[in-house]
Design a protein around this motif. Structure first.
Motif, PDB file in Angstrom:
ATOM      1  N   PRO A  71     -12.650  19.001  51.431  1.00  0.00           N
ATOM      2  CA  PRO A  71     -12.891  18.475  49.711  1.00  0.00           C
ATOM      3  C   PRO A  71     -12.895  17.214  49.229  1.00  0.00           C
ATOM      4  CG  PRO A  71     -11.040  20.035  50.351  1.00  0.00           C
ATOM      5  CD  PRO A  71     -11.848  19.757  51.488  1.00  0.00           C
ATOM      6  N   VAL A  72     -13.887  16.849  49.830  1.00  0.00           N
ATOM      7  CA  VAL A  72     -13.889  15.188  49.656  1.00  0.00           C
ATOM      8  C   VAL A  72     -14.249  15.191  47.909  1.00  0.00           C
ATOM      9  CG1 VAL A  72     -15.333  12.988  49.998  1.00  0.00           C
ATOM     10  CG2 VAL A  72     -15.190  15.030  51.742  1.00  0.00           C
ATOM     11  N   ALA A  73     -13.096  13.839  47.385  1.00  0.00           N
ATOM     12  CA  ALA A  73     -13.322  13.560  45.386  1.00  0.00           C
ATOM     13  C   ALA A  73     -14.070  14.655  44.992  1.00  0.00           C
ATOM     14  CB  ALA A  73     -14.003  12.405  46.059  1.00  0.00           C
ATOM     15  N   SER A  74     -13.240  16.115  45.347  1.00  0.00           N
ATOM     16  CA  SER A  74     -13.565  16.807  44.013  1.00  0.00           C
ATOM     17  C   SER A  74     -13.364  16.198  42.519  1.00  0.00           C
ATOM     18  CB  SER A  74     -13.854  18.160  44.197  1.00  0.00           C
ATOM     19  OG  SER A  74     -12.605  18.702  43.705  1.00  0.00           O
ATOM     20  N   LEU A  75     -13.763  16.913  42.200  1.00  0.00           N
ATOM     21  CA  LEU A  75     -13.422  16.642  40.428  1.00  0.00           C
ATOM     22  C   LEU A  75     -12.535  16.994  39.964  1.00  0.00           C
ATOM     23  CD1 LEU A  75     -15.959  17.634  38.712  1.00  0.00           C
ATOM     24  CD2 LEU A  75     -15.896  15.226  38.584  1.00  0.00           C
ATOM     25  N   LEU A  76     -11.771  18.058  40.816  1.00  0.00           N
ATOM     26  CA  LEU A  76     -10.297  18.566  41.020  1.00  0.00           C
ATOM     27  C   LEU A  76      -9.522  17.451  41.332  1.00  0.00           C
ATOM     28  CD1 LEU A  76     -10.864  22.610  41.345  1.00  0.00           C
ATOM     29  CD2 LEU A  76     -10.567  21.392  39.541  1.00  0.00           C
ATOM     30  N   LEU A  77      -9.604  16.683  41.972  1.00  0.00           N
ATOM     31  CA  LEU A  77      -8.774  15.645  42.540  1.00  0.00           C
ATOM     32  C   LEU A  77      -8.213  15.277  41.972  1.00  0.00           C
ATOM     33  CD1 LEU A  77     -10.184  14.414  45.765  1.00  0.00           C
ATOM     34  CD2 LEU A  77      -7.990  15.852  46.062  1.00  0.00           C
ATOM     35  N   PRO A  78      -7.100  14.398  41.958  1.00  0.00           N
ATOM     36  CA  PRO A  78      -6.870  13.673  40.823  1.00  0.00           C
ATOM     37  C   PRO A  78      -7.797  11.668  41.144  1.00  0.00           C
ATOM     38  CG  PRO A  78      -4.619  14.808  41.726  1.00  0.00           C
ATOM     39  CD  PRO A  78      -6.111  14.610  42.618  1.00  0.00           C
ATOM     40  N   ARG A  79      -7.483  11.408  39.789  1.00  0.00           N
ATOM     41  CA  ARG A  79      -8.164  10.356  39.891  1.00  0.00           C
ATOM     42  C   ARG A  79      -7.884   9.516  41.302  1.00  0.00           C
ATOM     43  NH1 ARG A  79     -12.712   8.600  36.606  1.00  0.00           N
ATOM     44  NH2 ARG A  79     -12.150  10.375  35.649  1.00  0.00           N
ATOM     45  N   HIS A  80      -6.806   9.334  40.301  1.00  0.00           N
ATOM     46  CA  HIS A  80      -5.463   8.204  42.046  1.00  0.00           C
ATOM     47  C   HIS A  80      -5.625   8.454  42.939  1.00  0.00           C
ATOM     48  CE1 HIS A  80      -2.647  10.935  41.318  1.00  0.00           C
ATOM     49  NE2 HIS A  80      -1.652   9.789  41.952  1.00  0.00           N
ATOM     50  N   LEU A  81      -6.752   9.382  43.378  1.00  0.00           N
ATOM     51  CA  LEU A  81      -6.458   9.872  45.019  1.00  0.00           C
ATOM     52  C   LEU A  81      -7.622   9.725  45.568  1.00  0.00           C
ATOM     53  CD1 LEU A  81      -3.493  12.408  44.826  1.00  0.00           C
ATOM     54  CD2 LEU A  81      -3.536   9.617  45.840  1.00  0.00           C
ATOM     55  N   ARG A  82      -9.101   9.594  45.183  1.00  0.00           N
ATOM     56  CA  ARG A  82      -9.934  10.269  45.745  1.00  0.00           C
ATOM     57  C   ARG A  82     -10.901   8.556  46.498  1.00  0.00           C
ATOM     58  NH1 ARG A  82     -13.106  11.580  39.217  1.00  0.00           N
ATOM     59  NH2 ARG A  82     -11.995  13.376  38.729  1.00  0.00           N
ATOM     60  N   VAL A  83      -9.579   7.670  45.535  1.00  0.00           N
ATOM     61  CA  VAL A  83     -10.787   6.772  46.850  1.00  0.00           C
ATOM     62  C   VAL A  83      -9.930   6.274  48.413  1.00  0.00           C
ATOM     63  CG1 VAL A  83     -10.805   4.284  47.416  1.00  0.00           C
ATOM     64  CG2 VAL A  83     -11.297   4.738  44.866  1.00  0.00           C
ATOM     65  N   ALA A  84      -8.769   6.975  48.186  1.00  0.00           N
ATOM     66  CA  ALA A  84      -7.831   7.885  49.658  1.00  0.00           C
ATOM     67  C   ALA A  84      -8.867   8.897  50.578  1.00  0.00           C
ATOM     68  CB  ALA A  84      -6.748   7.747  49.296  1.00  0.00           C
ATOM     69  N   VAL A  85      -8.907  10.152  49.547  1.00  0.00           N
ATOM     70  CA  VAL A  85      -9.880  11.038  50.304  1.00  0.00           C
ATOM     71  C   VAL A  85     -11.280  10.599  50.926  1.00  0.00           C
ATOM     72  CG1 VAL A  85     -10.549  13.055  49.481  1.00  0.00           C
ATOM     73  CG2 VAL A  85      -8.532  12.154  48.760  1.00  0.00           C
ATOM     74  N   LEU A  86     -12.037   9.261  50.221  1.00  0.00           N
ATOM     75  CA  LEU A  86     -13.045   9.279  50.350  1.00  0.00           C
ATOM     76  C   LEU A  86     -12.899   8.103  51.678  1.00  0.00           C
ATOM     77  CD1 LEU A  86     -15.282   8.565  47.129  1.00  0.00           C
ATOM     78  CD2 LEU A  86     -16.074  10.160  49.178  1.00  0.00           C
ATOM     79  N   ASP A  87     -12.053   7.385  52.017  1.00  0.00           N
ATOM     80  CA  ASP A  87     -11.963   7.105  53.309  1.00  0.00           C
ATOM     81  C   ASP A  87     -11.325   7.383  54.363  1.00  0.00           C
ATOM     82  OD1 ASP A  87     -12.513   4.059  51.178  1.00  0.00           O
ATOM     83  OD2 ASP A  87      -9.863   3.898  51.344  1.00  0.00           O
ATOM     84  N   ILE A  88     -10.369   8.630  53.864  1.00  0.00           N
ATOM     85  CA  ILE A  88     -10.037   9.138  55.052  1.00  0.00           C
ATOM     86  C   ILE A  88     -11.351  10.186  55.927  1.00  0.00           C
ATOM     87  CG2 ILE A  88      -8.319  11.258  56.181  1.00  0.00           C
ATOM     88  CD1 ILE A  88      -6.246  10.151  53.780  1.00  0.00           C
ATOM     89  N   TYR A  89     -12.013  10.678  54.582  1.00  0.00           N
ATOM     90  CA  TYR A  89     -13.120  11.378  54.639  1.00  0.00           C
ATOM     91  C   TYR A  89     -14.313  10.538  55.878  1.00  0.00           C
ATOM     92  CZ  TYR A  89     -18.649  13.665  54.198  1.00  0.00           C
ATOM     93  OH  TYR A  89     -19.010  13.841  54.282  1.00  0.00           O
ATOM     94  N   ARG A  90     -14.735   9.177  55.274  1.00  0.00           N
ATOM     95  CA  ARG A  90     -15.158   8.268  55.581  1.00  0.00           C
ATOM     96  C   ARG A  90     -15.471   8.320  57.816  1.00  0.00           C
ATOM     97  NH1 ARG A  90     -14.145   3.715  53.556  1.00  0.00           N
ATOM     98  NH2 ARG A  90     -15.562   4.881  51.073  1.00  0.00           N
ATOM     99  N   TYR A  91     -13.282   8.235  57.936  1.00  0.00           N
ATOM    100  CA  TYR A  91     -13.288   7.472  59.399  1.00  0.00           C
ATOM    101  C   TYR A  91     -13.956   9.015  59.438  1.00  0.00           C
ATOM    102  CZ  TYR A  91      -9.973   8.148  62.936  1.00  0.00           C
ATOM    103  OH  TYR A  91      -9.120   8.486  64.327  1.00  0.00           O
ATOM    104  N   ALA A  92     -13.180  10.128  59.303  1.00  0.00           N
ATOM    105  CA  ALA A  92     -13.363  11.162  60.148  1.00  0.00           C
ATOM    106  C   ALA A  92     -15.009  11.916  60.354  1.00  0.00           C
ATOM    107  CB  ALA A  92     -12.934  12.651  59.283  1.00  0.00           C
TER     108      ALA A  92
END
Length: 292
Positions: free
Chosen positions: A10-31
């Motif tokens: 679940p990438v950077a969904s609206l339910l994710l805390p805003r301060h974590l969305r960039v980190a999740v996108l960075d992990i997702y980009r790698y994967a």
């Protein structure tokens, strides 16, 4: 239960805390980039493995820089990998993420290049531990909630989702030359790969798929308490993910396990039902015995 190209993430969904969305996108980009190397295009196997090895070298670079400063001379990052690994290195350092889950993902993608069959359930679960579980583990580290109990339940959910994806994608994986149903289970139920090739939805096939569906459901049920344990929007997102996986399994059952004619999927209107289920989700789902 999935976002974009990479399943069960679940990438950077609206339910994710805003301060974590960039980190999740960075992990997702790698994967996603590593997964694409293993799966997309027509490159020969050796070229795919060599490209994945470059990813491993960049993980080594991140480890040397963040964990052992000065241990090795600073080298220029390859220009084609910088858009992936420069932000990832910053996210790893900022959130103090472990690199082991990233390495397990990489080992799973490398395995995808050379391994097309799984002898038994243990081999398949080992693959899931490397291909799916690291995602949930990294998210728990981002949430500062990576306790042993939470990690165990997250692994159950991620593996359950991965298996669910395998069962809904039997026909798609066959066209890629892959069979994720364990060979021992095919033999036990009297189903052959020729049956898969011809889309034979026989009584034996339905019995086999009922067995596999229950295996995935049991894992989702066993990990479900984590969705109630995590607070706020994070917990809500996980409840929806679990309910989405369970609903896909219901759809597989409802079509008589005929995943050859149409891929069981969630419709837009079903998400309203899933939201209601997530709202009423108990702290523990009914016990479900996992098939051996």
């Amino acid at each position: 239960m999935s976002a974009g190209h990479y399943e069960n993430f679940p990438v950077a969904s609206l339910l994710l805390p805003r301060h974590l969305r960039v980190a999740v996108l960075d992990i997702y980009r790698y994967a996603r980039a590593a997964d694409d190397i293993a799966d997309e295009g027509d490159a020969p196997d050796q070229a795919r493995l060599a490209a994945l090895a470059r990813f491993g070298a960049e993980l080594d670079r991140i480890e040397a820089k963040t964990c052992r400063p000065g241990a090795m001379p600073e080298e220029a990052m390859p220009a084609d990998l910088a858009p992936i690994f420069a932000p990832l290195a910053a996210t790893v350092a900022r959130h103090k993420l472990p690199l082991e889950p990233f390495r397990r993902l990489l080992s799973a993608f490398s395995q995808d290049v050379v391994t097309k069959r799984y002898a038994d359930c243990a081999a398949l679960l080992d693959y899931c531990h490397r291909s799916a579980d690291p995602v949930g583990e990294l998210l728990l580290h981002l949430y500062r909630a990576a306790t042993p109990e939470n990690l165990s339940q997250s692994d159950a959910i991620c593996t359950g989702l991965q298996l669910t994806n395998f069962w809904q994608d039997v026909a798609i994986d066959w066209r890629k030359g892959r069979v994720y149903i364990p060979q021992e289970d095919l033999a036990r139920h009297g189903v052959t790969e020729a049956d898969i090739a011809h889309g034979q939805c026989s009584p034996a096939w339905r019995a086999l798929m009922a067995f596999q569906v229950e295996r995935a459901r049991a894992l989702l049920h066993s990990g479900a308490p984590l969705a109630r344990a995590l607070p706020g929007r994070v917990g809500w997102e996980l409840r929806l993910v679990v309910q989405g996986g369970l609903r896909i399994l219901e759809r597989i059952e409802a079509c008589g396990y005929d995943v050859f004619r149409a891929r069981p999927m969630l419709t837009k209107t079903e998400w309203l039902r899933l939201g209601w289920r997530a709202l009423r989700m108990p702290r523990a789902l009914p016990a479900s015995s996992s098939p051996s």
